[in-house]
Design a protein around this motif. Sequence first.
Motif, mmCIF file in Angstrom:
data_model
loop_
_atom_site.group_PDB
_atom_site.id
_atom_site.type_symbol
_atom_site.label_atom_id
_atom_site.label_comp_id
_atom_site.label_asym_id
_atom_site.label_seq_id
_atom_site.Cartn_x
_atom_site.Cartn_y
_atom_site.Cartn_z
ATOM 1 N N SER A 99 19.210 16.709 6.401
ATOM 2 C CA SER A 99 18.300 17.489 5.564
ATOM 3 C C SER A 99 17.086 17.989 6.348
ATOM 4 O O SER A 99 16.416 18.938 5.924
ATOM 5 N N MET A 100 16.806 17.376 7.511
ATOM 6 C CA MET A 100 15.694 17.830 8.341
ATOM 7 C C MET A 100 15.985 19.158 9.016
ATOM 8 O O MET A 100 15.119 19.731 9.675
ATOM 9 N N LEU A 101 17.210 19.689 8.831
ATOM 10 C CA LEU A 101 17.544 21.013 9.343
ATOM 11 C C LEU A 101 17.079 22.126 8.419
ATOM 12 O O LEU A 101 17.168 23.309 8.775
ATOM 13 N N ALA A 102 16.588 21.774 7.239
ATOM 14 C CA ALA A 102 16.107 22.783 6.295
ATOM 15 C C ALA A 102 14.984 23.592 6.936
ATOM 16 O O ALA A 102 14.172 23.072 7.696
ATOM 17 N N GLU A 103 14.923 24.865 6.611
ATOM 18 C CA GLU A 103 14.013 25.779 7.290
ATOM 19 C C GLU A 103 12.845 26.227 6.427
ATOM 20 O O GLU A 103 12.353 27.355 6.556
ATOM 21 N N ASP A 104 12.353 25.326 5.566
ATOM 22 C CA ASP A 104 11.127 25.656 4.843
ATOM 23 C C ASP A 104 9.915 25.511 5.759
ATOM 24 O O ASP A 104 8.866 26.096 5.510
ATOM 25 N N LEU A 105 10.028 24.714 6.827
ATOM 26 C CA LEU A 105 9.077 24.715 7.922
ATOM 27 C C LEU A 105 9.751 25.444 9.079
ATOM 28 O O LEU A 105 10.973 25.458 9.183
ATOM 29 N N LYS A 106 8.972 26.045 9.945
ATOM 30 C CA LYS A 106 9.530 26.891 10.989
ATOM 31 C C LYS A 106 9.476 26.193 12.348
ATOM 32 O O LYS A 106 8.455 25.600 12.689
ATOM 33 N N PRO A 107 10.555 26.267 13.163
ATOM 34 C CA PRO A 107 11.850 26.882 12.831
ATOM 35 C C PRO A 107 12.678 26.045 11.854
ATOM 36 O O PRO A 107 13.506 26.579 11.146
ATOM 37 N N VAL A 229 7.604 15.548 4.098
ATOM 38 C CA VAL A 229 7.611 16.909 4.621
ATOM 39 C C VAL A 229 8.663 17.734 3.896
ATOM 40 O O VAL A 229 9.790 17.300 3.685
ATOM 41 N N GLY A 230 8.291 18.945 3.471
ATOM 42 C CA GLY A 230 9.202 19.835 2.753
ATOM 43 C C GLY A 230 8.471 20.531 1.615
ATOM 44 O O GLY A 230 7.429 20.066 1.144
ATOM 45 N N THR A 231 9.030 21.640 1.146
ATOM 46 C CA THR A 231 8.410 22.363 0.039
ATOM 47 C C THR A 231 8.553 21.580 -1.266
ATOM 48 O O THR A 231 9.187 20.526 -1.313
ATOM 49 N N ASN A 276 3.936 24.177 8.181
ATOM 50 C CA ASN A 276 3.548 23.741 9.525
ATOM 51 C C ASN A 276 2.058 23.462 9.630
ATOM 52 O O ASN A 276 1.639 22.495 10.277
ATOM 53 N N ARG A 277 1.254 24.308 9.012
ATOM 54 C CA ARG A 277 -0.200 24.145 9.113
ATOM 55 C C ARG A 277 -0.646 22.836 8.482
ATOM 56 O O ARG A 277 -1.470 22.112 9.052
ATOM 57 N N GLU A 278 -0.101 22.502 7.310
ATOM 58 C CA GLU A 278 -0.474 21.250 6.651
ATOM 59 C C GLU A 278 -0.015 20.049 7.472
ATOM 60 O O GLU A 278 -0.729 19.046 7.574
ATOM 61 N N LEU A 279 1.157 20.129 8.072
ATOM 62 C CA LEU A 279 1.651 19.019 8.892
ATOM 63 C C LEU A 279 0.743 18.781 10.091
ATOM 64 O O LEU A 279 0.417 17.638 10.427
#
Length: 332
Positions: A99-107, A229-231, A276-279
């Motif tokens: 699931s860490m392959l999800a692209e709601d964070l870039k890349p 982490v995630g939307t 990404n910015r929040e992380l």
Amino acid sequence: MEFANKEYLLLLLLLIPYLVWYLLYRRKTEPTMRMSDTSVYRLVTRSWKVALMPLQLWLRVAVFVLLVLALARPQTQNSWKNRTVEGIDIMLAMDVSTSMLAEDLKPNRMEAAKQVAAEFVTGRPDDNIGLTIFAGEAFTQCPMTTDHASLLNLLQNVRTDIAQRGLIEDGTAIGMGLANAVSRLKDSKAKSKVIILLTDGSNNRGDLSPMTAAEIAKTFGIRVYTIGVGTNKLAPYPMPVAGGVQYVNVPVEIDTKMLSDIAAATDGEFYRATNNRELRKIYEEIDKLEKSKMNVKQFSKRYEAYQPYALAALILLLLEMLFRITIFRKLP
């Protein structure tokens, strides 16, 4: 660079009376010829030999300066430093499930997490930092070390598809990942022991519940910072299909209550990163919270560095002697 015998540098003061003697009295000993009228010589340019006459003086001065510097024993220090640091021991526990392959964070979530974690490690050069990765099972990717170059290399080698390719059982064993990190910290003598646990899901694998692992961490005085982490709704996920990749929207299922309870049980904090910015801001905040004074002892080995000065003095001395018996040779 330092000088072992700094007192020899005082010899440089002898240059002052030598230069005064040379300018005031040495010229009086030069041969002269009386002329009734010297106006005819006013337009005559000086020969190159006459123009270079002061070169002898400056060669002697340079030789003297270099010899004095060599006598003062210049020393250099080698680049390595052996440091004893009373700082913070940190374990990064990172979810590597598919699931860490999800692209709601870039890349994607994994690459974003690796990038920000690398920046965090780089900003803490005096801390022992290690890395645990987990999916359906957990193992230590890098034990705690101050060799951050090796740690960063191992961090970058964490593949985003490690569970997808079957190298590790897929799933999310948060309890196992946390317990693995605790096992690396339990015997630490550091003033502060910290785990930063990052995941994008809820616990669905493993033989140890997350809260049990949190209680173990608390027993050993380990503080746990948890990051979800995630939307908040759906995230684009790359689904392999014949001849390419098709993106599907998958629901984001982060057990925020469980992560919050882990942090609360260990006097840590729970954070939520949807981009990404929040992380990056979360890691910056953790970096500010976990600061302690460092007692650093530095040991270095010194090397003698007089050889270049002595060699340069010898070369210039030979050059001055050569000029004196050739170009600037004087007849009796």
